[in-house]
Motif scaffolding. Structure first.
Motif, PDB file in Angstrom:
ATOM      1  N   ALA A  17       0.797  -1.214   0.000  1.00  0.00           N
ATOM      2  CA  ALA A  17       0.000   0.000   0.000  1.00  0.00           C
ATOM      3  C   ALA A  17       0.827   1.261   0.000  1.00  0.00           C
ATOM      4  CB  ALA A  17      -0.960  -0.018   1.170  1.00  0.00           C
ATOM      5  N   ARG A  52      -7.042   0.716  -5.772  1.00  0.00           N
ATOM      6  CA  ARG A  52      -6.382   0.936  -4.493  1.00  0.00           C
ATOM      7  C   ARG A  52      -7.406   0.838  -3.351  1.00  0.00           C
ATOM      8  NH1 ARG A  52      -2.152   4.801  -2.169  1.00  0.00           N
ATOM      9  NH2 ARG A  52      -3.306   6.009  -0.665  1.00  0.00           N
ATOM     10  N   LYS A  53      -7.063   0.062  -2.337  1.00  0.00           N
ATOM     11  CA  LYS A  53      -7.898  -0.212  -1.159  1.00  0.00           C
ATOM     12  C   LYS A  53      -9.153  -1.043  -1.476  1.00  0.00           C
ATOM     13  CE  LYS A  53      -6.245   0.707   1.948  1.00  0.00           C
ATOM     14  NZ  LYS A  53      -4.995   0.023   2.426  1.00  0.00           N
ATOM     15  N   GLY A  54      -9.142  -1.655  -2.654  1.00  0.00           N
ATOM     16  CA  GLY A  54     -10.304  -2.469  -3.026  1.00  0.00           C
ATOM     17  C   GLY A  54     -10.274  -3.877  -2.447  1.00  0.00           C
ATOM     18  N   GLY A  55      -9.078  -4.296  -1.990  1.00  0.00           N
ATOM     19  CA  GLY A  55      -8.911  -5.674  -1.523  1.00  0.00           C
ATOM     20  C   GLY A  55      -7.965  -6.434  -2.454  1.00  0.00           C
ATOM     21  N   THR A  56      -7.068  -5.690  -3.112  1.00  0.00           N
ATOM     22  CA  THR A  56      -6.166  -6.284  -4.107  1.00  0.00           C
ATOM     23  C   THR A  56      -5.209  -7.305  -3.480  1.00  0.00           C
ATOM     24  OG1 THR A  56      -4.663  -4.399  -3.865  1.00  0.00           O
ATOM     25  CG2 THR A  56      -6.247  -4.285  -5.660  1.00  0.00           C
ATOM     26  N   ARG A  57      -4.701  -6.994  -2.292  1.00  0.00           N
ATOM     27  CA  ARG A  57      -3.769  -7.924  -1.648  1.00  0.00           C
ATOM     28  C   ARG A  57      -4.487  -9.212  -1.253  1.00  0.00           C
ATOM     29  NH1 ARG A  57       0.974  -9.502  -2.149  1.00  0.00           N
ATOM     30  NH2 ARG A  57       1.621  -7.340  -2.300  1.00  0.00           N
ATOM     31  N   LYS A 108      -0.169  -7.826  -9.129  1.00  0.00           N
ATOM     32  CA  LYS A 108      -1.146  -6.792  -8.765  1.00  0.00           C
ATOM     33  C   LYS A 108      -0.449  -5.473  -8.504  1.00  0.00           C
ATOM     34  CE  LYS A 108      -1.370  -5.882  -3.956  1.00  0.00           C
ATOM     35  NZ  LYS A 108      -1.798  -4.683  -3.234  1.00  0.00           N
ATOM     36  N   ARG A 136     -14.830  -1.925  -4.297  1.00  0.00           N
ATOM     37  CA  ARG A 136     -15.746  -1.937  -3.155  1.00  0.00           C
ATOM     38  C   ARG A 136     -16.531  -0.641  -3.171  1.00  0.00           C
ATOM     39  NH1 ARG A 136     -11.418  -1.192   1.761  1.00  0.00           N
ATOM     40  NH2 ARG A 136     -13.227  -1.361   3.129  1.00  0.00           N
ATOM     41  N   SER A 144     -11.273   4.389   3.388  1.00  0.00           N
ATOM     42  CA  SER A 144     -10.143   3.470   3.518  1.00  0.00           C
ATOM     43  C   SER A 144      -8.852   4.115   3.007  1.00  0.00           C
ATOM     44  CB  SER A 144     -10.448   2.196   2.719  1.00  0.00           C
ATOM     45  OG  SER A 144      -9.351   1.335   2.723  1.00  0.00           O
ATOM     46  N   ILE A 210     -14.933  -9.669   1.288  1.00  0.00           N
ATOM     47  CA  ILE A 210     -14.708  -9.522   2.731  1.00  0.00           C
ATOM     48  C   ILE A 210     -15.665 -10.447   3.498  1.00  0.00           C
ATOM     49  CG2 ILE A 210     -14.967  -7.941   4.709  1.00  0.00           C
ATOM     50  CD1 ILE A 210     -13.974  -5.670   2.879  1.00  0.00           C
ATOM     51  N   PHE A 244     -11.603 -12.767   7.201  1.00  0.00           N
ATOM     52  CA  PHE A 244     -11.184 -14.112   6.862  1.00  0.00           C
ATOM     53  C   PHE A 244      -9.666 -14.156   6.717  1.00  0.00           C
ATOM     54  CE2 PHE A 244     -15.609 -14.831   5.898  1.00  0.00           C
ATOM     55  CZ  PHE A 244     -15.772 -16.166   6.243  1.00  0.00           C
ATOM     56  N   LYS A 259      -4.185  -4.116   6.921  1.00  0.00           N
ATOM     57  CA  LYS A 259      -5.336  -4.496   6.102  1.00  0.00           C
ATOM     58  C   LYS A 259      -6.494  -4.807   7.032  1.00  0.00           C
ATOM     59  CE  LYS A 259      -2.729  -4.617   2.415  1.00  0.00           C
ATOM     60  NZ  LYS A 259      -2.878  -3.746   1.267  1.00  0.00           N
ATOM     61  N   GLY A 260      -7.547  -4.010   6.920  1.00  0.00           N
ATOM     62  CA  GLY A 260      -8.701  -4.230   7.779  1.00  0.00           C
ATOM     63  C   GLY A 260      -8.648  -3.396   9.040  1.00  0.00           C
ATOM     64  N   ARG A 261      -8.098  -2.202   8.911  1.00  0.00           N
ATOM     65  CA  ARG A 261      -8.039  -1.279  10.051  1.00  0.00           C
ATOM     66  C   ARG A 261      -9.409  -0.650  10.274  1.00  0.00           C
ATOM     67  NH1 ARG A 261      -2.275   1.215   8.716  1.00  0.00           N
ATOM     68  NH2 ARG A 261      -3.290   1.712   6.788  1.00  0.00           N
ATOM     69  N   HIS A 263     -12.065   2.158  10.510  1.00  0.00           N
ATOM     70  CA  HIS A 263     -12.117   3.448   9.813  1.00  0.00           C
ATOM     71  C   HIS A 263     -12.593   4.547  10.754  1.00  0.00           C
ATOM     72  CE1 HIS A 263     -12.612   1.456   5.590  1.00  0.00           C
ATOM     73  NE2 HIS A 263     -11.446   1.217   6.149  1.00  0.00           N
TER      74      HIS A 263
HETATM   75  N1  LIG Z   1      -9.388 -11.140   4.330  1.00  0.00           N
HETATM   76  C1  LIG Z   1      -9.046  -9.870   4.442  1.00  0.00           C
HETATM   77  N2  LIG Z   1      -8.219  -9.436   5.414  1.00  0.00           N
HETATM   78  C2  LIG Z   1      -7.906  -8.119   5.511  1.00  0.00           C
HETATM   79  N3  LIG Z   1      -8.343  -7.152   4.680  1.00  0.00           N
HETATM   80  C3  LIG Z   1      -9.169  -7.549   3.691  1.00  0.00           C
HETATM   81  C4  LIG Z   1      -9.550  -8.898   3.523  1.00  0.00           C
HETATM   82  N4  LIG Z   1     -10.389  -8.967   2.457  1.00  0.00           N
HETATM   83  C5  LIG Z   1     -10.508  -7.742   1.980  1.00  0.00           C
HETATM   84  N5  LIG Z   1      -9.790  -6.869   2.718  1.00  0.00           N
HETATM   85  C6  LIG Z   1      -9.765  -5.421   2.485  1.00  0.00           C
HETATM   86  O1  LIG Z   1      -8.616  -5.077   1.755  1.00  0.00           O
HETATM   87  C7  LIG Z   1      -8.459  -3.672   1.938  1.00  0.00           C
HETATM   88  C8  LIG Z   1      -7.087  -3.226   1.484  1.00  0.00           C
HETATM   89  O2  LIG Z   1      -7.117  -3.241   0.084  1.00  0.00           O
HETATM   90  P1  LIG Z   1      -5.805  -3.364  -0.794  1.00  0.00           P
HETATM   91  O3  LIG Z   1      -5.028  -4.570  -0.425  1.00  0.00           O
HETATM   92  O4  LIG Z   1      -6.239  -3.267  -2.204  1.00  0.00           O
HETATM   93  O5  LIG Z   1      -5.010  -2.074  -0.361  1.00  0.00           O
HETATM   94  S1  LIG Z   1      -3.781  -1.398  -1.140  1.00  0.00           S
HETATM   95  O6  LIG Z   1      -4.328  -0.544  -2.182  1.00  0.00           O
HETATM   96  O7  LIG Z   1      -2.917  -2.455  -1.651  1.00  0.00           O
HETATM   97  O8  LIG Z   1      -3.146  -0.594  -0.079  1.00  0.00           O
HETATM   98  C9  LIG Z   1      -8.731  -3.472   3.411  1.00  0.00           C
HETATM   99  O9  LIG Z   1      -9.210  -2.172   3.601  1.00  0.00           O
HETATM  100  P2  LIG Z   1      -9.389  -1.504   5.057  1.00  0.00           P
HETATM  101  O10 LIG Z   1     -10.503  -2.273   5.708  1.00  0.00           O
HETATM  102  O11 LIG Z   1      -9.776  -0.112   4.814  1.00  0.00           O
HETATM  103  O12 LIG Z   1      -8.087  -1.654   5.767  1.00  0.00           O
HETATM  104  C10 LIG Z   1      -9.737  -4.578   3.738  1.00  0.00           C
HETATM  105  O13 LIG Z   1     -11.038  -4.098   3.969  1.00  0.00           O
END
Ligand SMILES: Nc1ncnc2c1ncn2[C@@H]1O[C@H](COP(=O)(O)OS(=O)(=O)O)[C@@H](OP(=O)(O)O)[C@H]1O
Length: 296
Positions: A17, A52-57, A108, A136, A144, A210, A244, A259-261, A263
């Motif tokens: 990120a 970005r912040k969509g859940g790409t990781r 990614k 998302r 996010s 999610i 998960f 990831k998953g902080r 808000h």
């Molecule tokens: N399983 C699991 N564990 C943790 N987080 C999860 C998961 N699935 C989806 N997400 C969501 O991924 C959000 C981060 O998105 P990215 O990885 O695309 O962020 S980045 O652009 O690479 O920084 C991150 O956003 P935030 O909740 O705002 O932290 C998560 O909501």
């Protein structure tokens, strides 16, 4: 462990990120290593282009459970950063993981989706490449995005602002705020559709991923013509994290704590202002991709 995946209970540097472990700028290419027998480095067959912040990781790590997927370890930023693009395709390919002929390579870089140059450059590399886009709720994405930058600034001891001060200027929504611009999905997808037919773009519902990752992953397997190998037991809900986590190869792991902080709570009137503004863009987006999402 791959970047920003940590074993439960262990801390790790944030490698993704806002402070990505990007191969960028003057970073030298990794030293030549001898490939595992029968493998080679190949340009990606599929790219997760954002958002970005969509859940790409999460998407990449979950997809990487599949035995026929080889995922790039870091965000490469090849098609969106001129200084990397200038290094050429060989440089890019060198950063891909070793894969067997049965495997497909996936990288990614969330910045691609909003980069005006990335669609044309990716099409020039491979016009039939399969694109994955995880989205998302765009208002939630703004928050996010803000949260990510907020924590990065805190860490580097830079001043931070309340989100309302960034979202609103002189009583009106501040359309110059990058986080809002990145959530105008219709604007960005239009650029991609100028270079790729819609069938080559699969949209993953990041909110659904999610809540319940498996069905989203199964759709991705079908889109990529992969045999179904990802199963329910590859996921378990971690109460402490509230998300998960992954189970594969005898290992359990959650995404990094960045990831998953939680808000920040946003002023309800300002949030409503943002949502109303995005509504028209969302409708246009639904029309462009022939599909709706239950964004508020
Ligand atoms: N399983 C699991 N564990 C943790 N987080 C999860 C998961 N699935 C989806 N997400 C969501 O991924 C959000 C981060 O998105 P990215 O990885 O695309 O962020 S980045 O652009 O690479 O920084 C991150 O956003 P935030 O909740 O705002 O932290 C998560 O909501």
């Amino acid at each position: 462990a791959p970047p920003d995946l940590v074993l439960p209970g262990f801390g790790a540097a944030d490698l993704d990120a806002g402070r990505p472990l990007n191969v960028s700028g003057d970073a030298p290419p990794p030293p030549p290593s001898s490939p595992p027998p029968g493998t080679s480095k190949r340009a990606p067959h599929s790219i997760i282009i954002g958002v970005r912040k969509g859940g790409t990781r999460a998407l990449l790590e979950m997809l990487d459970i599949h035995p026929e997927v080889a995922a790039a370890a870091t965000e490469v930023h090849f098609f969106d950063w001129d200084e990397n693009y200038a290094k050429g395709l060989e440089w890019y390919r060198e950063l891909m993981p070793y894969s067997t002929p049965r495997q497909i390579t996936v990288e990614k870089t969330p910045g691609y989706f909003t980069s005006p140059l990335a669609p044309e450059r990716i099409a020039a590399m491979n016009a039939s490449i399969k694109l994955l886009l995880i989205l998302r709720d765009p208002a939630e994405r703004v928050v996010s995005d803000y949260t990510q930058v907020y924590f990065n600034r805190l860490e580097s001891r830079k001043p931070v602002q309340a989100i309302e001060n960034l979202l609103v200027r002189n009583g009106a929504l501040n359309l110059r705020y990058k986080a809002i611009q990145r959530s105008l999905y219709d604007v960005h997808v239009r650029a991609w559709l100028q270079h790729f037919p819609l069938q080559q773009l699969h949209i993953v519902d990041g909110d659904a991923l999610i809540r319940d990752p498996l069905p989203e992953l199964q759709e991705v397997e079908r889109f990529l013509n992969l045999p179904p190998r990802i199963v329910a037991s590859n996921f378990y809900f971690n109460q402490t994290k509230g998300f998960f986590c992954l189970r594969s190869g005898g290992r359990e792991r959650c995404l990094h704590e960045s990831k998953g902080r939680p808000h920040a709570a946003v002023n309800a009137t300002v949030l409503q202002q943002l949502r109303s503004f995005l509504q028209e863009h969302n409708r246009t987006f639904f029309r462009l991709v022939g599909r709706t999402f239950d964004w508020q």
